[in-house]
Each structure stands twice: as C-alpha cells, then as structure tokens.
Design an enzyme around this catalytic site. Structure first.
Site, PDB file in Angstrom:
ATOM      1  N   LYS A 199       5.268   4.957  12.532  1.00 57.91           N
ATOM      2  CA  LYS A 199       6.523   4.056  12.510  1.00 57.91           C
ATOM      3  C   LYS A 199       6.415   3.312  11.088  1.00 57.91           C
ATOM      4  O   LYS A 199       7.333   3.084  10.595  1.00 57.91           O
ATOM      5  CB  LYS A 199       6.729   3.229  13.682  1.00 57.91           C
ATOM      6  CG  LYS A 199       7.091   4.254  15.032  1.00 57.91           C
ATOM      7  CD  LYS A 199       7.063   3.253  16.197  1.00 57.91           C
ATOM      8  CE  LYS A 199       7.503   4.454  17.498  1.00 57.91           C
ATOM      9  NZ  LYS A 199       7.261   3.782  18.446  1.00 57.91           N
ATOM     10  N   GLY A 200       5.284   2.629  10.932  1.00 55.37           N
ATOM     11  CA  GLY A 200       5.309   1.734   9.700  1.00 55.37           C
ATOM     12  C   GLY A 200       4.552   0.273  10.318  1.00 55.37           C
ATOM     13  O   GLY A 200       4.494   0.048  11.438  1.00 55.37           O
TER      14      GLY A 200
ATOM     15  N   GLY B 295       0.746  -1.121  -0.018  1.00 56.80           N
ATOM     16  CA  GLY B 295      -0.174  -0.043  -0.068  1.00 56.80           C
ATOM     17  C   GLY B 295       0.789   1.142   0.111  1.00 56.80           C
ATOM     18  O   GLY B 295       0.405   2.153   0.490  1.00 56.80           O
TER      19      GLY B 295
ATOM     20  N   GLU C 111       6.786  -5.943   7.042  1.00 49.63           N
ATOM     21  CA  GLU C 111       6.936  -7.367   7.271  1.00 49.63           C
ATOM     22  C   GLU C 111       7.159  -8.054   8.709  1.00 49.63           C
ATOM     23  O   GLU C 111       6.889  -8.998   8.835  1.00 49.63           O
ATOM     24  CB  GLU C 111       8.457  -7.335   6.524  1.00 49.63           C
ATOM     25  CG  GLU C 111       9.521  -6.704   7.241  1.00 49.63           C
ATOM     26  CD  GLU C 111      10.884  -6.699   6.970  1.00 49.63           C
ATOM     27  OE1 GLU C 111      11.177  -7.488   6.124  1.00 49.63           O
ATOM     28  OE2 GLU C 111      11.645  -6.078   7.530  1.00 49.63           O
TER      29      GLU C 111
END
Lengths: 786, 161
Positions: A737-738, A496, A741
């Site tokens: 932050k994200g 995304g 994975e």
C-alpha cells in the site's frame, strides 16, 4: 508462497553511497559558467495595494544584468485557480511576498540592488482571523480568481464550501440517546525541509529553457511553467528528482517560473536560492484550523449513528492546495468509523498569512487530534473502555466512506489490536483479552507531580489526489548485457522511491536489484508522474513499474523461446537466467539473449507501464457522493507519556505505531519512515508553532532558532515501537500500500488523549507546548477549587 | 575588500582570494567547488554546513574565511570515498541513516569528531554531540545506532589487539 528474491528484503538504499560520500548533487550544488543570482524585493506589509514600482536605481547598480517585474510575465496568475501571481502586481497579500526580481552577478550585488527598488504601497488593514474574515464587509484579504461572492471565502465547486452529506443526520440526532459536541483548533506549521527552495535556469541558443527544480511534481510544474511563460513543452526541460527533503512544501510552484523567466530575459544562467527566512514566509505551510467542530449522535449501546463536522481552514494568501485539502478533510474527518449518516461543511478562508498547502499527512494529523479526542470523550460519557468503544465503531469490510465508496481493503481493527497488544492496553474478550478495562490514570495519580498517561489514536489516510488527476508512467529497457534502465517520473525526496521502484522492477523481471539503473523526474528523458505526495509512489508508480517490468519480461521470454525451442509460457527468468520451468537445466543467460537479439537482429526490449487511479469527481456538489480516492490506508497509535505538572513539559516515553503498509517491500526503509514520521508528529504536537502569539501575527517565526524542530536530544526521549501490519492490497504491487507521510499522523491525537488520561485535562488547541499545557492545568485547578 | 587566503583542505593546500566578509562555507562551495557542506540556513541553526576545523566540528557559515588562514579544514571528501569508505560512512550506508542525504555530510563529520575525542560514547553522549545537526527525515534513530555501532566495533577491535 514463492520466496521472493528482493521484495521484503532490506536492500541498501539506491543512492545511499552517494549520500554518505557527499556526492549527491542537489540543485543548489549546480554552478554554471557565467551564472547570475536572483534576489527579490519583498513586501514588508501583510496587505497592501501597490501604487508604484520604480526599478531605475536598482537597474544601474553594479553587477545587475536584468530586472524582472510582473509586467514581464506572460501569464502572471496561475494555480489550481488562477489567483497566484509569479510577482505581485496589484496587491501584496502576505509578508515577504516577492514584487521585483533583480538578477546580478553575485547574490551580494543582487541583494544590494534589490534594496534599491522603490515600492509605494497603500497599506490596508491586515486580515489574520479567518472567522472575522468571513463576516460580511470584512476587509478583503484576497483578490482575483478563487473567491466566492465573499472576497475572503474560496469558491468550491457550486458552493463556497464543500458539502458531504450521506444519509439523514437530523433524524439520527432526533433518535440519539446521547449527543456530544466538541470544538478544536490547530496551529500553523512549517515543513522545514533542510534544503530551502531553489531553482537554476538556463536558455540555450535554440531558445530551449532548462530548469533544475526541487519540485515534488516535476511534470505538473512543467504544465504550469509552460502556461506562465507561454512556451511549449518542447522548449521547456525540467530536471528534478533529488531533493533535500520536501514533506509537501515543494508541491507548489514558487521558484521555477521566475528563474525561467529571468534566464529567458537576461540570456544568462540564473540561480535563485531562498534564505531560511524566505522559506518560512513564502513557502506554503500546513492548514491551520481556527475552528473544527464535531457533533455526534450516539446510542446508549455505544453505536455512533451520525457525525456533523464543520471546519474552517485558514487558507492564507493564495489558494495553492487549500481547496484540495478542505475536500480531503471532509472525506476523512469522520475517522475510520462507521456512521449511518454524516454532514460536513468545510470552508477555506483567505487571510494575509502564508498560503496553506499540503504538509505531511495533508490535514489529517490536525483533524485526527479533533476526532480522536472527541471519540475518547464520547467513550467517557458512556462509561465505555476507550479501545472497546473504538472497536465497536471502526469500519470493517462492507462499510463505505463518507462519500459512499466501498473500500477494497480495511485494516483499522487489525492496527488497533496490534497497537494495543504491544502497548499493553487490555483487549476486550471478543479479541482474546481478559475483558479488563483501562480506567483513566488521573483517577489514581492525584498526588504525583509527574503524571503518566496513555492515549489511543485510530487513523486513516488516502493515496493520491482526490478526484484523480495524477497518473504514473514508467518504462524499462533491457540493455545489451542484460542490465536494465528504469525511467520513471517519480521524485525521490529521501523516502526511497528510486530504491523501491528498482526493487519492484528487479523482482518482476527476474534480474538482480544491483543491475538496474534508475533515471527519474526529467521531462525530456523520463515518462511522467503525478508527483511525490499523498503516499502514492509505491502504489501508483510501483504499479506502473510492475506493468512495465512485466511487459519487458514477456518480450525477453518471447525472444528466448526461439532459442530454447519452448513456448514463452513454459519459460521463466530468475537472477538473469532464462530457463524452462519444468527443466531448469535448459537455460540461457539474459545477457546472451539481449546481446544477440539487439546487435544481430535490431530488437528493442522496452516495456512500458502506466497507472491511473480509480477515482473521479463527485457526482454533485450538494452531497459529494462518489469515489474520490482509489484506495485508503489505516494505522493506530498509542502514546505513553509523562507530563510534568509543574512545567507543562510532555515527554513521550513510548510511541506505539501500528501501520498497515500492505506489504513491507523494504523493511529497513519502512522503519525509517516510522522513525522520521514519529519525530515530525511529536514535534508538530508539542514544539512547533509559526505564530506562537496568535491571534497576533506581529511575531512570525523566521528562523530555526525560533521554530523548534526536534533535535536528537528532544527525540531521544521517545522509544518508538514499529509495528508493521500487513493486510495486502488486492491491486498493490506485491500487495503493498505504501508508507510515507502517514507515519507523522498518529502522534497528535494519541498524545492529547494520553495527556487527558494522565491529568483529566483536555487541551483542544494544538500545539501542546509546555506553556499551554500548564495554563490548561492551572485553569482546571481553579475550576476544581471553586 | 579582498584578501589572499591560504589554508589546507582535506590535506591539500588551497589558495584563493576572498572578500573579507566571506564565510568559509561560501568560499568552499563557490570558490573551491566543494559542495558537500550545505547552506540550510546560513545562520548556524541547522548544522548542514558542518566541517571540521583543525579536527573540531564548526558551522562553516559562521566562520569568516580569513580566520582559517594556515589551518586545516576537513569536509566529508577528506575522511573517505567510495573505494575506501570511512567506517562511519559505511555504517550510515548499512544502517540506512541517510534518507534525503542533505544533513549527512555534516552529521558524519560531527560523529567523526566525537569518536576521535571519545571512542566509547554512551547513547546520551552521541545525542548531545549531534544535537547541533538537524535532520527532518530520519528522527535520528538510525543515525545514533550507526554511530554507536562504529564505536562498538572500534572498541572491540582495540580490545582484541
């Protein structure tokens, strides 16, 4: 806090409509007039010297337009260390390694011709066991750059291993009340993106080469391809950005260079699509660990004072990213815990197996399987509750990493508590619990055939490459009607990236999300990005995009200030309208301002943004202290499983995942990461293994009916509990932050600990397939009977 | 050896000349320019090549092209488009059931075949029906939620009539 217009909302995925209508074009969907196809003559040996290559018969086969060998490659050896050949020249070092490329008018004709290439080998003994391969006098598995004094051990800075050594572990061991030692190992796993590696190349009349690539790091690959083919960037356009999954497998350069060379040599457009078998044998794998040992010094009050870690990583045939991985591993192998000293020795050993790259978490799922079982073991020895023991030792603000880096944002405590609360694991009194503890389930379920258990995992991660080297750049242009064009280098693998960067731009500028068009990952038309890996896109590119957005917003406000007769500081832009903050009725539309300024004054509204991580090479290779990473991430997982003691089958009933993403920019996309990551994490723990009969490598999985990734039936057994924790990062875009994975990294340890909780048996080697679990249970029974 | 083939694709006649050994997947992609069915493994393990053959989901990589002589093949383009989305396409879009999108055309077609046969499936029915379509991105959660959502709206719409 001001309500945001799009951040925090689950807006539709940017390319969602393209996906559901089948309109998304992937690289294999590119068909060019006159296009030819590559098929390669691959090695049937694991380790062999190439004595001769004869392509004369192949060249005469119908449909063949050209043949490419190692001799045609201007610079055949490349990589982080220049060991990897485009086409095998002197040796083949793994099964399936490409030796010659045949270019023909159809895949069928190319394959028939490739089968006619004659190669004479001098077969050498295969090197499979990394520990044996380290012995003096072992058969060389590797040649050329990268090796230390021993041909099979990789050189890593000054030494043949990475050393991370803060403090004095020997003193801590002398003072210890308890010393616990454990050893673990983990398997070889394949990423399995549904889209295999593929590339298309075409050269035009000016000699400019265009390559359509599935690279996760298009601009990085441009640097390598430019070097390999000896052509300047101005004559090399690489177009990427749309992948059918990556998961780390497309970080490495394995196709683009050969396709480019074939296009240059034949003058024809060329496509090379890998079969699924080639994907298994030739693409990188994760990092298998034949040895991962822990030795920890503990005080009787439960304080861990020192941890000594040794890791031997199976690097496979070529370096790819194994050196990056062993460094990262060392930095993170202590887990999110504090100790006053730490000692790490990490080796990469070359073998004749698929090369070890980066896979979904880049070593931390495997490492955590080790350290979290070790932590559980220590808690058990001390008679302490497993959650309480962790809470006593986890890092808090003020603590540093193993390299002495003080982290800006630490949230492991918050994640553990959030997971525990949701899962029903009793909290200590200091955290608001009743102070009860959870004893091991195996102490009270002796009679049951199906045993239930719960296990905890405390995990952490990093963003970006260790020691830096991965910048992010973006530019945003406001068009004549007020819509915007975002150009940035990030590849969207399905995570995304296009969506999130467009959202950040929309929020920062003050225009609708729907009014932004995104162009990405084209070396000719977009600024660069270090790559889509290591959880970095939201933080690194998100920051670059935010800076570009802020800059273009200022340009617009400056322009509008003339028309509104008000200084730009007193203006704001929201939903495409520029207005005076204190008198919002004094407004003008962005579309009008843009149109008039562009066409009547020649103005150009372009904002640019760049981000480079605050990270650098360690000061020395003796102790590797310094700041290798800009920022860190934290999470906790609790697995609630049922194990069938008659079949060894593990069913994960509930997976509680508490992740700190800083700020959930798009909650539905974040959920998607939880769910997808959990699937990969569970599969990687109980189902996946490329070498199921290891140490024998005679059988290596080459298809999806042999290598089991989770189907809907397998994963339906698990209820996933997404627990979003938000501890804002001071420098993250909107605190984010994200979320990438990392979500596949808590399952292995949590499941292993839950298995122990249920049965009293530890399995210290991944994967936890039914066969291995059953074997472990039976062995434990035998020991108990004695 | 080549032979003539005529069949119907998405309701329109298709006529072409194919190798006797050609798969339906290769004919669709390379000769008819329909690239929505994907080549994930070319051996029937992954389901990304799924099309509907006379309404039933098949792995087109395992179907000999000549065997579809006179039959009806449906790809994702045949069930809806951007101006007129099939309810499953809309649901996949709204629920974000497509991440990288590679498995999506095949997955949606399999789901359509399920709902055509069983308009009110249980969660177990859905999981079984799509078990031949691998997805490495989503973990299947939103895919199943989207399919059940479509089934529910159809069921309540039918009940309301």
């Amino acid at each position: 806090m001001e309500e945001m217009s799009v951040i925090g909302k689950s807006v539709h995925r940017y390319d969602g409509l393209m996906h559901v209508t089948g309109q998304t074009k992937y690289v294999n969907d590119i068909y060019l007039p006159g296009m030819c196809y590559i098929k390669t003559r691959n090695s049937e040996h694991f380790n062999a010297k190439i004595l001769s290559v004869d392509t004369t018969e192949a060249e005469r086969m119908p449909g063949v337009v050209g043949v490419v060998t190692a001799k045609d490659v201007p610079n055949n050896r490349f990589g982080l260390v220049a060991d990897q050949p485009v086409l095998a020249d002197t040796y083949v070092r793994h099964l399936g390694q490409p030796i010659v490329a045949v270019v023909a008018t159809s895949e069928r004709l190319a394959q028939e011709a490739a089968d006619k290439v004659k190669v004479v080998f001098e077969v050498m003994p295969s090197v499979f066991d990394p520990i044996e391969a380290m012995e003096p006098g072992a058969t060389p598995a590797h040649d050329g750059a990268g090796s230390s004094a021993h041909p099979n051990i990789a050189q890593n800075g000054k030494y043949d291993h990475r050393r991370i050594r803060p403090g004095d572990v020997d003193e801590a061991f002398r003072q210890a009340d308890l010393i616990v030692e454990d050893t673990y190992s983990s398997q070889m796993r394949e990423h399995v993106p549904l889209e295999t590696h593929v590339a298309v190349g075409q050269v035009d009349a000016t000699g400019k080469l265009t390559i359509w690539t599935v690279s996760q790091a298009v601009h990085q690959h441009q640097r390598f391809v430019s070097y390999i083919l000896n052509i300047p960037f101005s004559k090399l356009r690489m177009i990427g950005g749309t992948l059918g999954g990556g998961f780390g497998s497309k970080n490495e350069l394995l196709c683009d260079h050969l396709v480019g060379l074939a296009a240059l040599k034949t003058g024809r457009p060329v496509k090379w699509l890998w079969t699924r078998e080639e994907e298994f044998l030739n693409s990188s794998v994760n990092a298998p660990y034949p040895l991962f040992s822990y030795r920890t010094a503990v005080k009787k009050d439960g304080t861990m004072t020192a941890m000594k870690v040794k890791a031997i990583q199976d690097g496979g045939a070529y370096t790819i990213y194994s050196l990056v991985g062993i460094n990262k591993l060392g930095i993170m192998a202590r887990g999110p815990y504090r100790t006053s000293s730490y000692w790490y020795d990490g080796y990469v050993v070359y073998t004749n197996k698929p090369s070890s790259g980066a896979q979904r978490g880049f070593n931390l799922a495997e490492a955590c399987f080790g350290w979290e079982q070790h932590v559980d073991h220590i808690a058990e020895e001390l008679g302490m509750d497993r959650l309480a023991f962790r809470l006593k030792n986890v890092q808090v603000m003020g603590d540093t990493t193993t390299t002495g880096d003080p982290m800006e944002s630490i949230s492991i405590r918050e994640c553990l508590i959030a997971a525990a609360k949701t899962a029903g694991w009793p909290l200590p009194k200091s955290e608001g619990g009743d102070g009860s503890t959870r004893d091991f389930a195996f102490k009270s379920n002796a009679g049951s055939l199906k045993k239930r258990g719960m296990g905890i995992c405390a995990q952490h991660q990093v963003m970006g490459l260790p020691y830096g080297g991965d910048p992010s750049q973006a530019e945003i242009q406001i068009m004549g009607d007020g819509s915007a064009h975002l150009r940035m280098g990030t590849v969207d693998l399905g995570q995304g990236a296009k969506t999130v960067t467009a959202m950040i731009a929309a929020e920062e500028i003050g225009i609708p999300y729907e009014s932004i068009t995104v162009t990405n990952a084209d070396t000719e038309t977009t600024p660069l990005d270090g790559g889509s890996y290591a959880n970095r896109c939201t933080f690194f590119m998100g920051n670059a995009v935010r800076r570009a957005a802020a800059e273009v917003k200022q340009l617009i406000l400056q322009e509008a200030s003339g028309e509104l007769g008000t200084p730009p500081e007193a203006l704001d832009l929201k939903n495409g309208t520029i207005f005076v903050k204190d008198h919002p009725e004094q407004a003008v539309s962005l579309a009008d301002v843009a149109n008039n300024s562009i066409w009547k004054q020649g103005k150009f509204f372009l904002g640019r943004g760049a981000f480079y991580p605050n990270a650098g090479y360690p000061g020395d290779d003796d102790t590797s202290q310094g700041k290798p990473y800009d920022s860190y991430m934290f999470a906790a997982g609790i697995a609630d499983l049922e194990v069938d003691t008659e079949t060894g089958q593990i069913d994960v009933k509930n997976m509680y995942m508490a992740y700190d993403c800083g700020k959930a920019l798009n909650p539905r996309l974040v959920e998607g990461q939880f769910e997808g990551g959990c699937a990969a994490g569970i599969g990687g723990t109980i189902m996946e293994n490329m070498l199921p009969y290891y140490p024998s490598c005679d059988y290596i999985t080459k298809s999806l009916s042999e290598y089991m990734i989770g189907t809907s039936l397998d994963l339906a057994k698990t209820k996933i509990h997404d627990i979003i924790v938000e501890v804002p990062h001071p420098r993250g875009p909107f605190g984010a932050k994200g979320m990438g994975e990392f979500t596949s990294n808590v399952q292995a340890a949590a499941i292993a600990n839950a298995l122990y909780d249920a049965t009293g048996v530890r399995v210290t080697s991944l994967p936890l397939t039914p066969e291995r679990v059953l074997r472990a249970l039976k062995e434990a029974e035998k020991k108990a009977d004695k | 050896m080549e032979q003539k083939l005529s069949f119907s694709v998405n309701g329109r006649p298709a006529e072409t000349t194919v190798f006797t050994t050609a798969s339906l997947l290769d004919v669709l992609r390379e000769q008819l320019n329909i690239t929505s069915p994907k080549k994930g493994c070319d051996m029937g393990d992954c389901g990304t090549c799924t099309v509907l053959l006379d309404g039933a989901p098949v792995n087109s990589c395992l179907i000999l092209a000549l065997s579809v002589q006179g039959r009806e093949v449906t790809t994702i383009e045949g069930i809806g488009d951007a101006r007129n989305l099939h309810p499953l396409q809309k649901a996949f879009y709204d629920w974000d059931a497509a991440q990288c999108g590679y498995c999506s055309p095949g997955m949606i077609l399999t789901a359509k075949a399920l709902l055509d046969k069983n308009p009110n499936p249980s969660r177990e029915d859905v999981n079984l029906a799509i078990s031949g379509n691998l997805c490495r991105c989503t973990g299947y959660v939103k895919i199943v939620d989207a399919i059940l959502d479509v089934a529910k709206s159809h069921t309540s719409a039918a009940a309301a009539r």
